[in-house]
Design a protein around this motif. Structure first.
Motif, PDB file in Angstrom:
ATOM      1  N   PHE A   1       0.827  -1.202   0.000  1.00  0.00           N
ATOM      2  CA  PHE A   1       0.000   0.000   0.000  1.00  0.00           C
ATOM      3  C   PHE A   1       0.865   1.257   0.000  1.00  0.00           C
ATOM      4  N   ALA A   2       1.963   1.242   0.764  1.00  0.00           N
ATOM      5  CA  ALA A   2       2.875   2.393   0.792  1.00  0.00           C
ATOM      6  C   ALA A   2       3.486   2.607  -0.590  1.00  0.00           C
ATOM      7  N   ALA A   3       3.867   1.508  -1.251  1.00  0.00           N
ATOM      8  CA  ALA A   3       4.459   1.613  -2.588  1.00  0.00           C
ATOM      9  C   ALA A   3       3.458   2.128  -3.608  1.00  0.00           C
ATOM     10  N   GLN A   4       2.161   1.925  -3.347  1.00  0.00           N
ATOM     11  CA  GLN A   4       1.116   2.375  -4.272  1.00  0.00           C
ATOM     12  C   GLN A   4       0.643   3.795  -3.980  1.00  0.00           C
ATOM     13  N   GLY A   5       1.288   4.458  -3.010  1.00  0.00           N
ATOM     14  CA  GLY A   5       1.000   5.867  -2.772  1.00  0.00           C
ATOM     15  C   GLY A   5       0.070   6.179  -1.628  1.00  0.00           C
ATOM     16  N   TYR A   6      -0.354   5.160  -0.889  1.00  0.00           N
ATOM     17  CA  TYR A   6      -1.176   5.404   0.293  1.00  0.00           C
ATOM     18  C   TYR A   6      -0.316   5.935   1.444  1.00  0.00           C
ATOM     19  N   THR A   7      -0.942   6.681   2.329  1.00  0.00           N
ATOM     20  CA  THR A   7      -0.367   6.902   3.644  1.00  0.00           C
ATOM     21  C   THR A   7      -0.812   5.722   4.495  1.00  0.00           C
ATOM     22  N   VAL A   8       0.142   4.942   4.981  1.00  0.00           N
ATOM     23  CA  VAL A   8      -0.182   3.688   5.663  1.00  0.00           C
ATOM     24  C   VAL A   8       0.165   3.782   7.142  1.00  0.00           C
ATOM     25  N   VAL A   9      -0.802   3.425   7.972  1.00  0.00           N
ATOM     26  CA  VAL A   9      -0.561   3.271   9.405  1.00  0.00           C
ATOM     27  C   VAL A   9      -0.620   1.779   9.702  1.00  0.00           C
ATOM     28  N   GLY A  10       0.501   1.238  10.145  1.00  0.00           N
ATOM     29  CA  GLY A  10       0.569  -0.180  10.472  1.00  0.00           C
ATOM     30  C   GLY A  10       0.551  -0.382  11.971  1.00  0.00           C
ATOM     31  N   GLY A  11      -0.292  -1.271  12.434  1.00  0.00           N
ATOM     32  CA  GLY A  11      -0.390  -1.555  13.861  1.00  0.00           C
ATOM     33  C   GLY A  11      -0.057  -2.999  14.168  1.00  0.00           C
ATOM     34  N   ALA A  12       0.644  -3.230  15.286  1.00  0.00           N
ATOM     35  CA  ALA A  12       0.972  -4.589  15.708  1.00  0.00           C
ATOM     36  C   ALA A  12       1.462  -4.567  17.149  1.00  0.00           C
ATOM     37  N   ARG A  13       1.379  -5.733  17.797  1.00  0.00           N
ATOM     38  CA  ARG A  13       1.879  -5.845  19.175  1.00  0.00           C
ATOM     39  C   ARG A  13       3.393  -5.875  19.204  1.00  0.00           C
ATOM     40  N   HIS A  14       3.983  -6.568  18.240  1.00  0.00           N
ATOM     41  CA  HIS A  14       5.428  -6.770  18.250  1.00  0.00           C
ATOM     42  C   HIS A  14       6.133  -5.724  17.392  1.00  0.00           C
ATOM     43  N   LEU A  15       7.330  -5.359  17.803  1.00  0.00           N
ATOM     44  CA  LEU A  15       8.107  -4.362  17.075  1.00  0.00           C
ATOM     45  C   LEU A  15       8.922  -4.984  15.940  1.00  0.00           C
ATOM     46  N   LYS A  16       8.818  -6.304  15.771  1.00  0.00           N
ATOM     47  CA  LYS A  16       9.529  -6.978  14.695  1.00  0.00           C
ATOM     48  C   LYS A  16       9.231  -6.316  13.355  1.00  0.00           C
ATOM     49  N   ASN A  17      10.279  -6.022  12.597  1.00  0.00           N
ATOM     50  CA  ASN A  17      10.186  -5.416  11.266  1.00  0.00           C
ATOM     51  C   ASN A  17       9.707  -3.964  11.276  1.00  0.00           C
ATOM     52  N   ALA A  18       9.579  -3.346  12.448  1.00  0.00           N
ATOM     53  CA  ALA A  18       9.107  -1.956  12.510  1.00  0.00           C
ATOM     54  C   ALA A  18      10.046  -1.020  11.751  1.00  0.00           C
ATOM     55  N   ASP A  19      11.359  -1.243  11.885  1.00  0.00           N
ATOM     56  CA  ASP A  19      12.328  -0.384  11.199  1.00  0.00           C
ATOM     57  C   ASP A  19      12.163  -0.463   9.686  1.00  0.00           C
ATOM     58  N   GLU A  20      11.945  -1.694   9.183  1.00  0.00           N
ATOM     59  CA  GLU A  20      11.767  -1.867   7.739  1.00  0.00           C
ATOM     60  C   GLU A  20      10.497  -1.173   7.252  1.00  0.00           C
ATOM     61  N   LEU A  21       9.448  -1.236   8.058  1.00  0.00           N
ATOM     62  CA  LEU A  21       8.202  -0.563   7.692  1.00  0.00           C
ATOM     63  C   LEU A  21       8.400   0.945   7.623  1.00  0.00           C
ATOM     64  N   VAL A  22       9.066   1.476   8.625  1.00  0.00           N
ATOM     65  CA  VAL A  22       9.295   2.926   8.674  1.00  0.00           C
ATOM     66  C   VAL A  22      10.146   3.380   7.490  1.00  0.00           C
ATOM     67  N   LYS A  23      11.158   2.596   7.142  1.00  0.00           N
ATOM     68  CA  LYS A  23      12.007   2.934   5.995  1.00  0.00           C
ATOM     69  C   LYS A  23      11.196   2.972   4.693  1.00  0.00           C
ATOM     70  N   ALA A  24      10.159   2.150   4.627  1.00  0.00           N
ATOM     71  CA  ALA A  24       9.322   2.088   3.423  1.00  0.00           C
ATOM     72  C   ALA A  24       8.236   3.159   3.433  1.00  0.00           C
TER      73      ALA A  24
END
Length: 269
Positions: A22-45
């Motif tokens: 969704f981020a690559a398609q131009g949306y502003t994306v808010v991702g929610g999760a309990r675990h911080l796993k992969n959070a850095d990769e999401l933020v970079k994207a």
């Protein structure tokens, strides 16, 4: 103005890939999760990551309040948070059964109740609930998972009728076994509640081997979710592969005794 997409379960698997796409398609994306796993990769994207535990009402309220105060709208909500609790109904503790329903059903409903007023004010929005082929079928040794997905689909059907007058679509996506860590977590739990002395142990071991045989990738599932999010007139239910589509049509047409035979054959030892 960019559309706002909210994705739960964004730290891994289907939710993670969907947030990235969704981020690559131009949306502003808010991702929610309990675990911080992969959070850095999401933020970079470009994904905005915010902690979310769907089983904690205060966490859900905080999550939605963050979205409302920051963006003021929600165009797409993808409920991808969930897990599989397998094991014989005789042996799965009721506390675990309640947890399965809390994550796969009640947590989703809690979030929807918080997001729906925002969408009603806009008179637009799309809610995409990630179910499973289990939502229209059944099998031994996966009872609470199947129950949770059947309940999720019934809830979605009712919600679709209730929200249609307000311009809000409700869509169900039914993946098959997807190449993620889901199967490993599910198997660990199933074999934990099915001791080696259990009369269900041999069937559980066969079930464990079957659910590691993925038939699709997270990229394929995320692509179908994107289609469901952007279609002018979305379908009510989406499956991912041609084989899955045929299987679900067959499940609706076959007599229950035939479905029983198919399910029994799958776990015969």
């Amino acid at each position: 103005m960019k559309k706002i997409a909210v994705v739960t379960g964004a730290s891994s698997g289907i939710g993670y890939q969907t947030a990235l796409d969704f981020a690559a398609q131009g949306y502003t994306v808010v991702g929610g999760a309990r675990h911080l796993k992969n959070a850095d990769e999401l933020v970079k994207a470009g994904v905005v990551f915010h902690p979310l535990d769907v089983t904690d009402h205060d966490s859900v309220q905080d999550f939605v309040q963050f979205i409302k105060s920051t963006y003021g709208r929600v165009d797409v909500l993808v409920n991808a948070a969930g897990y599989g609790s397998f094991g014989a109904l005789e042996e799965v503790p009721l506390d675990e059964a309640r947890r399965q329903l809390d994550v796969n059903l009640f947590g989703i409903v809690d979030l929807i109740q918080q997001v729906t007023p925002i969408m009603r004010t806009q008179h637009s929005g799309r809610i995409i609930n990630i179910s499973s082929l289990a939502g229209q079928s059944y099998s031994a040794l996966a009872g609470w998972y199947y129950i949770s997905k059947h309940a999720l689909e019934t809830m979605s059907d009712v919600l679709r009728l209730e929200l249609k007058p307000f311009g809000i679509d409700v869509v169900i996506v039914e993946p098959g076994i997807t190449k993620t860590n889901w199967a490993n977590v599910t198997n660990e739990q199933m074999l934990k509640v099915t001791p080696k002395t259990s009369p269900y142990r041999k069937a559980a071991e066969k079930q464990a081997s079957m659910i590691t045989q993925a038939t699709q990738t997270v990229a394929q599932v995320a692509s179908v979710i994107a289609k469901a999010a952007t279609a002018d007139k979305p379908k009510i239910r989406y499956q991912v592969t041609r084989q899955d589509k045929i299987a679900m049509k067959g499940a609706r047409l076959m007599p229950y005794k035939v479905l029983d035979k198919v399910a029994e054959r799958m776990l015969k030892v």
